[in-house]
Design a protein around this motif. Structure first.
Motif, mmCIF file in Angstrom:
data_model
loop_
_atom_site.group_PDB
_atom_site.id
_atom_site.type_symbol
_atom_site.label_atom_id
_atom_site.label_comp_id
_atom_site.label_asym_id
_atom_site.label_seq_id
_atom_site.Cartn_x
_atom_site.Cartn_y
_atom_site.Cartn_z
ATOM 1 N N ASP A 13 0.656 -1.046 -0.252
ATOM 2 C CA ASP A 13 -0.064 0.301 0.258
ATOM 3 C C ASP A 13 0.857 1.135 0.274
ATOM 4 O O ASP A 13 0.219 2.285 -0.762
ATOM 5 C CB ASP A 13 -1.067 0.197 0.882
ATOM 6 C CG ASP A 13 -1.862 -1.079 1.531
ATOM 7 O OD1 ASP A 13 -2.319 -1.359 0.006
ATOM 8 O OD2 ASP A 13 -2.489 -1.276 1.978
ATOM 9 N N GLN B 131 2.172 1.582 -3.488
ATOM 10 C CA GLN B 131 0.977 2.724 -4.712
ATOM 11 C C GLN B 131 0.564 3.643 -3.469
ATOM 12 O O GLN B 131 0.153 4.755 -4.547
ATOM 13 C CB GLN B 131 -0.096 2.023 -3.716
ATOM 14 C CG GLN B 131 -1.848 2.026 -5.029
ATOM 15 C CD GLN B 131 -2.420 0.909 -4.661
ATOM 16 O OE1 GLN B 131 -3.191 1.482 -3.034
ATOM 17 N NE2 GLN B 131 -3.502 0.696 -4.930
ATOM 18 N N LYS B 132 1.099 4.206 -2.376
ATOM 19 C CA LYS B 132 0.821 5.770 -2.305
ATOM 20 C C LYS B 132 1.493 6.297 -3.415
ATOM 21 O O LYS B 132 1.251 8.022 -3.446
ATOM 22 C CB LYS B 132 0.252 6.063 -1.067
ATOM 23 C CG LYS B 132 -1.194 5.543 -0.018
ATOM 24 C CD LYS B 132 -1.018 5.976 1.244
ATOM 25 C CE LYS B 132 -2.146 5.655 2.100
ATOM 26 N NZ LYS B 132 -1.845 4.945 3.615
ATOM 27 N N ARG C 184 -5.253 -7.035 -7.290
ATOM 28 C CA ARG C 184 -5.982 -6.298 -5.939
ATOM 29 C C ARG C 184 -7.786 -6.660 -5.815
ATOM 30 O O ARG C 184 -7.956 -6.479 -5.045
ATOM 31 C CB ARG C 184 -5.832 -4.993 -5.820
ATOM 32 C CG ARG C 184 -4.604 -4.443 -4.456
ATOM 33 C CD ARG C 184 -4.632 -2.797 -4.351
ATOM 34 N NE ARG C 184 -3.286 -2.235 -4.729
ATOM 35 C CZ ARG C 184 -2.946 -2.051 -3.202
ATOM 36 N NH1 ARG C 184 -3.320 -1.865 -2.603
ATOM 37 N NH2 ARG C 184 -1.486 -1.984 -2.995
#
Lengths: 374, 295
Positions: B129, B132-133, B186
């Motif tokens: 995550d 991804q951010k 995902r």
């Protein structure tokens, strides 16, 4: 901690705790000191999943774990192959504590010792039935020919002959779960974990699949851990049953123990709706054969259910049956009264209301001289 | 009240000095490392030149045949095949064959590069995550920053030609590949992943046997988007020396040759439609197993 002697396929769960939340370790102490699930949630925003679970599962038997949703049963089964890590406790399988396995050891354990069947089937939609059934063997790294041979055999065994090339969503739910079952069986692991395996199926198909499983178990003799929320299913399948509530085991025993001697009101309230005639076995309620008296003319096996006994008596002009064991020895006796009183649900447990038969009674004074059949 | 009407800005001298300093620094960097960086991209140059030579050197009937065959194997649809052949023949008849081959070669190389780079990045993003951010805003910038702006440093570093054009196109076209790979992985059903774990899959087995196959339809949509965006960049890339259908369009703009512009523009539309239909047909075929649902 001393190791229990290895018992192939047996599972020994000891003092297992699971608390969900960021600070689970700290909350463990509170729970050990007796904090309840509700209190833990209200005060610390942590969910108590399992609390001091101790279950010894015998090898080659079907162990049912029953509870309503939120009771922690699905959490519990996932500790056996450690899809969920416990907060504290041990899970011994074949002399090894699963909780302390390293990652690669755990993978090998999952490949060789366990197979799992899921409530929502969890088949791979892009693979055919055959390619789904070989999945476990493929992960193990078997040669393709050996994979296919084993998978085809088990697909045939669960009644999916000729469906190898279909895709899962071309099949009905019952058939998809047969694929799930074949996938688990093909893995040839001593332990089968079945997480509400039949709960998503229609009632008729469910009973059908239960028969398939019982039938299979006669030949495969695996240690099966079966999760369900359905008491009838639990009583039908379970060699042993553990009842879970709010993460705690509140009763363990055979189906006879559960039905005849519910541990508390909660269990009693479940058991009340059970068709006892089809669950309770003659052997569980029989009395001793009276000394010296003439033995009844008819005999029944100890593992027969009450309904069978009642049927037998209803068809014959008799009031008592001799009970015999597997070897044909006479081990006890049941009479009509005993059967009848065991078939009706006695009382609603200590806290509940006593069920009075008065409503069903009408004034009836038999006139003198009426012959009563003796 | 003047200070309320005019926004107070840093002094002009300061701004000029700052711009000069940055430009000077970058220029120095270019002079120092420009050659090394150019050599780093040599394999790409080689790849580009060869694919172009192959397409231009091959007899045109063979090229048409190969395209028809690709269309057939991807989609198994005669309509798509007929459309492909008709478009190519029309392009040839109107004298745009060579430019079209150059553009197709460019698009193919850009798409391959975007896929090869985009899939691993997308997979890495799907697993973390935090990554991804971190990557998402970069992708946003890549898609929204006017392409001319990032053409400047690229041209400063590598001059004009095929490779800078390729880099410009890939920067613009790779975000959907990355995003849709990430999204596809995902979206894979948690139950199925749990089953893969329960049977003792390693991370790699789970990726190859479960996650990628199930994400493939979404990833194919990414490929499709990447191709479309690469084609959209053809005209802009022609400004820094990329040959193909973009150059006549550019010429038509500056000289107001209406017909030339429209014809070459339509040729770009034509190959866009071919690529789109063929890749979509392939994507649909990948989802064959989803089509027949039990009633």
């Amino acid at each position: 901690m001393a190791e229990r002697p290895a018992e192939p396929g047996g599972i020994d769960i000891r003092r297992l705790y699971k608390i969900f939340g960021e600070n689970a370790r700290a909350c463990l102490e509170l729970v050990e000191r007796g904090m309840s699930k509700a209190e833990l949630m209200a005060r610390h925003r942590h969910v108590l999943g399992l609390k001091d679970v101790n279950i010894h599962m015998k090898p080659g038997r079907i162990q049912v774990i029953m509870g309503l949703s939120g009771s922690g049963k699905s959490t519990l089964i996932r500790h056996i192959n450690r899809l969920i890590d416990p907060t504290a406790g041990e899970v011994w399988v074949d002399g090894v504590d699963v909780v302390r396995m390293g990652q690669s050891e755990l993978r090998q354990f999952r490949r060789r010792h366990t197979a799992m069947v899921f409530q929502k089937f969890a088949l791979l939609p892009h693979r055919t039935v055959l390619d789904n059934a070989v999945f476990g063997l493929e992960i193990k790294g078997l040669a393709r020919a050996a994979q296919v041979e084993s998978a085809m055999r088990w697909l045939a065994r669960v009644g999916l002959d000729g469906f190898e090339d279909r895709y899962p969503n071309q099949l009905s739910g019952g058939m998809q779960q047969r694929v799930g079952l074949a996938r688990a069986l093909a893995n040839d692991a001593p332990i089968m974990l079945m997480d509400e395996a039949f709960s998503a199926l229609d009632p008729l198909i469910r009973v059908d699949m239960q028969s398939v499983l019982l039938d299979l178990q006669k030949e495969i003799r695996k240690t099966i851990v079966f999760i369900t929320h359905d008491l009838d299913e639990a009583l039908r399948l379970g060699d042993a049953i553990a009842i879970l509530r709010d993460g705690e085991v509140i009763q363990q025993g055979t189906s006879q123990d559960i039905v005849l001697r519910p541990a508390d009101d909660y269990v009693a309230s479940f058991v009340r709706e059970v068709n006892r005639g089809r669950v309770v076995k003659v052997g569980a309620i029989m009395g001793p054969a009276p000394e010296g008296a003439e033995p009844p003319k008819l005999a029944i096996a100890a593992h027969a259910v009450l309904e069978d006994a009642a049927l037998l008596l209803a068809g014959a002009d008799q009031t008592a049956l001799a009970v015999v064991d597997g070897a044909g020895r006479r081990v006890g006796q049941v009479d009509l009264r005993r059967i009848l009183s065991a078939m009706v649900t006695p009382v609603a447990g200590a806290g509940g209301e006593r069920r009075e038969p008065s409503a069903a009674l009408v004034d009836f004074a038999p006139s003198a001289g009426t012959a009563t059949p003796g | 009240m003047d200070w309320l009407i005019t926004f107070p800005h840093l002094s002009d001298d300061l701004l000029t000095a700052w711009k000069k300093a940055v430009d000077g620094g970058f220029l120095a960097f270019t002079r120092a490392y420009g050659d090394a960086i150019e050599h780093f991209f040599d394999p790409l140059q080689y790849f580009l030149i060869h694919s172009e030579r192959t397409l231009l050197g091959a007899p045109w009937p063979i090229v048409v045949l190969v395209f028809a065959a690709i269309a057939w194997f991807a989609g198994r649809s005669w309509v798509v095949v007929a459309g492909t052949v008709a478009t190519l023949v029309a392009i040839g008849l109107f004298g745009m064959w060579d430019n079209t081959m150059k553009t197709i070669s460019m698009i193919v190389v850009c798409t391959v590069l975007s896929i090869v780079l985009g899939i691993p990045i997308g997979i890495a993003m799907s697993r973390s995550d935090r990554l991804q951010k971190a990557v998402n805003p970069i992708l946003d910038v890549m898609q929204t920053l006017p392409s001319f702006v990032y053409l400047i440093p690229v041209v400063m570093l590598l001059g004009i030609g095929k490779v800078p054009g390729l880099i410009a196109v890939v920067i613009y076209a790779i975000p959907p590949m990355i995003r849709l790979t990430d999204l596809g992985i995902r979206l894979v059903d948690r139950d199925v992943l749990e089953a893969a774990d329960a049977f003792g899959s390693s991370g790699w087995q789970k990726l190859v046997k479960v996650q990628i196959p199930l994400a493939l339809p979404t990833m194919m949509a990414g490929v499709n988007q990447t191709i479309m965006m690469a084609l959209a960049m053809v005209v802009i890339a022609s400004m820094i020396g990329v040959e193909g259908l973009g150059q006549p369009v550019l010429m038509a703009i500056s000289n107001q040759y209406f017909t030339l512009g429209v014809m070459n523009g339509l040729a770009i539309v034509g190959i866009a439609i071919i690529f789109d239909r063929v890749s979509q047909a392939y994507g649909r075929r990948l989802q064959k197993h989803r089509s027949v649902v039990h009633g």
